[in-house]
Design an enzyme around this catalytic site. Sequence first.
Site: not given
Ligand code: G3I
Length: 654
Positions: A159, A200, A236, A265, A267
Amino acid sequence: MRWSSKAVSLICAAGLVVFGVVVATPAQAAGPLKTVAAPRGKFIGTALATDSLANEAMYRTVAAREFNQTTPENAMKWDATEPQDNQFSFAGGDQIVSFAQQNGMTVHGHTLVWHSQTPGYVQGMNATNMRAEMQAHIAAVVGHWANNPTVTGWDVVNEIFNEDGTFRQSFWFNTLGQSFVADAFRAARAADPDAKLCINDFNVEDINAKSTAMFNLVSSLRSQGVPIDCVGFQAHLAIQFAFPSTLQQNIQRFANLGVHVRISELDVRMLNPETAAKDATQAQYYTNVVNACLAVTNCDGITIWGFTDLHSWIPGTFSDQCCGLIYNNSYSPKPAYDAVANAFGPGPTDTTPPSTPGTPTASNVTATSATLNWTASTDNVGVTGYDILRSTGGGAFSQVGTSTTNSFTNTGLTASTTYQFEVRARDAAGNMSAVSSPVTVTTSAGGGDTQAPTAPSGLAASGTTQTGTSLAWTASTDNVGVTGYDILQAQGASGGTFTQVGTSTTTSFAVTGLTANTTYRFQVRARDAAGNVSAVSNTAQITTQGGGTTGACSATPTVQTQWGTGYVINPLTITNTSTSTIPSWTVTFTLPAGHTLSGSWNATVTVSGQTVTAKSVSFNGNLAPGASTGTFGFQVNRPNGNTQMPTSYSCATP
Ligand code: G3I
């Protein structure tokens, strides 16, 4: 729409509200997804999350059943792998890699250099330190899995563009300028020379300012010799926006640069609430994405960003949106699942008929028989046989026999009579060619001899294989001389009808085209020059063999990769070595002592001791003569340092 009681109880038990909409469980389409994607040469993957993998049996079951690739959703990102400077944590990544290894999946590492999920200690560094920090992080993280063949590639930079095609003003760019991109790829190549290294991004599915900026960068990096192998198009998507109609054209222009492409990725979200109509639109978007990837040779496959709506990043980011994945909250497949399965599908069935056989020529015409020969037909899936049609005295044509070769002797004709013969070809899919032009044959006068030859005797079969046998018999005698023998065949130990399968001018005949493990009976009868036919000989009975590499098929292993404690044989190529179509195959082989099978794909596999038996599945069993399938493969664990490989491959039908 009616609730199925199962769906009601499942949803009630889980206490889930699907926005007040009743979503029927669709009939399960052909699947699992990996079994329909693999024969099309594409991977089908899912993002996996460590906590769901650890805590939910259903999550593990569906992931293992449906996918042959995964990208860790968060476990390999910087904040997970190096939360404090120089303190590495690979547990989450290892957990996903080991699940993948156990289930025959490859892993795509995600992601090394990103503006998001990168700890503050990196973001505050000066240029010299930040560059060194980036290189050290890449060396450690890529290096950790560099000798593990399950991890096949990485998103090196993620990105890095704005929507208008300028560079994102991230701390990476602001501190290092765009040089961080080439440096990151070089560091990744140094850490794992075999890994496929990708750039990516999102919103690059259409041809637009952002994707064109990425295109120009990839093209420039490659011309400078920077090691970049692939481009990930996140996809996405959302149904409230038009489908990116230039997707195929766009990924093709990248493929033309010599890089591989992937949908990384996928969806397809929608505005709340989910409805059946929106699910149908979503399914169409999924279909379109699969079709675009199928249409581009260097599109390696598709990773869906999760699989169940129960676990998706979407509601957390867009509070008014949901439901972007292919299974609902209760792990029931949605129309989007069927869409993916059907788009990969087995493909359209063959409808191309064989070419028209050449006009037959007639030889050995007697008072009662004639031998026909014709130029063979050709066909895209293989000719399986010919029908021989006959008309007497200008009447209608009707079928008088079949042949698996381009020759046929018709017996039982009447002296001094004019016949016409035509032939047509059939292929493995049942398509019939046009009929050939006719040949006209007039039988000879008969010459007064009415004495039939004596019946052949002592008919015996020898050298029986899976597909053939050799017949020999004691010659008949005749007052004017035997001109040939008809060979008759019936299937089974009793019953059935004896039909003519060939002729011979000697006292032997090689029967071909038999089915393995099947009982046949044979008889022969003699003819003389006047067309008199003897009584039939004694009956010889055989049962064809059930297996062996010398039979109807062969199995040839390719060692795709190996490491200290294991190896992958992919494909184990199965070839139909016989002259008739085989409906299915069974391969057996022996694992060396201490080796254990850890995964396999596209066959039903059973293990007994060290003997592995793999049976074809619905889409890869049917093979035309000479055809091969390279869809079956397997992975084995072995004691470290033991370099032996499986032995005693044999292939049998069915
Ligand atoms: O694990 C912690 C947890 O301990 C805590 O309580 C909670 C509170 O917010 O957060 C948890 O972490 C989260 C993590 O996902 C696991 O669920 C983060 O806050 C959250 O920001 C994170 O989001 C991820 C996101 O990337 C981060 O930017 C998404 O799961 C993930 O699907 C998303 O994936 C991205 C790709 O990497 C890049 N392209 C876009 C895509 C979608 O945004």
